[in-house]
Every structure is written in C-alpha cells, then in structure tokens.
Design an enzyme around this catalytic site. Sequence first.
Site, PDB file in Angstrom:
ATOM      1  N   PRO A   1     -38.823 -11.947  53.167  1.00 12.76           N
ATOM      2  CA  PRO A   1     -39.780 -12.498  54.130  1.00 12.76           C
ATOM      3  C   PRO A   1     -40.041 -13.986  53.895  1.00 12.76           C
ATOM      4  CG  PRO A   1     -40.835 -10.895  52.659  1.00 12.76           C
ATOM      5  CD  PRO A   1     -39.410 -10.953  52.276  1.00 12.76           C
ATOM      6  N   GLU A   2     -39.998 -14.757  54.953  1.00 11.08           N
ATOM      7  CA  GLU A   2     -40.353 -16.168  54.865  1.00 11.08           C
ATOM      8  C   GLU A   2     -41.681 -16.380  55.593  1.00 11.08           C
ATOM      9  OE1 GLU A   2     -37.774 -19.354  54.959  1.00 11.08           O
ATOM     10  OE2 GLU A   2     -36.010 -18.289  54.262  1.00 11.08           O
TER      11      GLU A   2
END
Length: 268
Positions: free
Chosen positions: A2-3
């Site tokens: 996840p960014e």
Amino acid sequence: MPELPEVETTVRGLERVLDGRRIASVEARRPDLRRALPVDLGQRLTGARVTSLGRRAKYGLIETDRGDTLVFHLGMSGHWRVDPTEIAKHDHFIIETDEGRRVALNDARRFGSLDLVRTDALADWPAIEALGPEPFGLDPRELKRPLAGRSAAIKLLLLDQRIVAGLGNIYVCEALYRAGIHPRRAGGSVSLERLKRLVLAIEEVLTEAIAAGGSTLRDFASPDGELGYFSKTFQVYDREGKACGCGGRVKRIVQGGRSTFFCPRCQR
Ligand SMILES: [Zn+2]
C-alpha cells in the site's frame, strides 16, 4: 504494497463506519503485528467515541474523545475489511461500533503496526516526528533546500521520508516521468524550475490515484468490502519494454535495491 493513495482511500472508507461512533468493543486476536500491540488497547478504546480520522504520510490516524489516537500502518499486505460476514484467519484486530458495524484489520504478512498515542504528543511520536512535509502543498523552494549539494540520485532522495513524507516507489517513478527528470540525476542538480514541475507532477499522480480509489468506495457499502486496494494504470511503473508516447521504450534499472521505470528519451 500500500502506498499513500491506498492509505488515504482506507482512511476515507473507515471514516464512513467509525466517524462519530462510540466503540462498543475491540478485539486483538494476537498480541503483535510487526511489534507488540499496546497491552491497554482494549481498555483505552472500549467506550471511546471516534472524533476524527486522518492520515500522516502512510500512517492512518483514528482519534478518540479520550485524547488517544490509534495509529495504524498497513505494512506490506495490511487492509481493513468492512463488516466481514466471517472473521478470517488474518483478521488480527477488530473494532465494533455502537451501531453494530465491524472493521477488521487483516494482515497476512504482519508487517503492519497498531499503536495508541496521546493525541497531544502525536507530533513528537518518533515515527511521525522524523517525517518531512506531506507531498501535497509542497513548496518547491522547501524541497530544494534538503536537495542542495546532494549527489545522490533524485529518485532515492524522493523516497527518503525525511525529505518528503509518504512517497513510495510507484509514485516517485510516475512523478519523475511526468516532470521529465531522469531518476539518476543528482538531487542537487535539479533546478528550481524543474522542481516546480516535479511538485505539480507529484500532486497530480497522487490526486489521480486517490480519485481512482475514492471511486471504488461505493463497493464498501456491501458486506465484506476491502478497503484500500484498487486497480490503477501507470505510465511507466512496471511497464519495462512498453512504448512511451515519444516513440521510445520504458526502461527498468535498479536503484537502492528497487526497480525504477523511466523513459530515457523523455527524462533528462
Ligand atoms: Zn518517452
């Protein structure tokens, strides 16, 4: 992994379930993720009302009326499940609201974390205190200062969370491409003019991804919704050998042990 856009989407999704609600119960189904969970987590959260949700870099923040903030990090594989019909193997932490809705933090690889921090001390909490400015509303002159005199590659400097907080590999590749900056260029050699373009490019790629994530939030109205992951299209990331609009081809190199994708024709 996840960014920032996934974390932002997750926070907005959790907001719909938690904001303004009283926490009826919490259940920690194991004592640790990446590190130990606070032992008094249940005691401090049960009965508290959620007053706001937010994000700092890649940390999600759930604030309560008891002066605590639950800080979560999704690590490599973490995500929140909304109103799960059944508790799954990797649902490690569950919050139930006074409306009977549930959210479960699922993290198969357990690189994520959960911490409970006093809200008035959050800015001084080590992991947050070390962070540079958010990538939104960045002043190009402010970005130029930590880059001055640096011979390290701009790509690697942008991944340094003390310089800009919350940027990860994907969006650094995409932003450098849009700004026409070569990922190996020395950080100190990027002019203010080009940093202005870079700052705009960073905001653009993140805003587009958050919008794409936001458009998937309606699916979470149904049970078993998973927050935060959505399909995205990239211009260079993971597109080695594919055509660029200029007629050139996307190239992959390794910097700091991670892949960089760029167009050698468009990026100088
Ligand atoms: Zn090109």
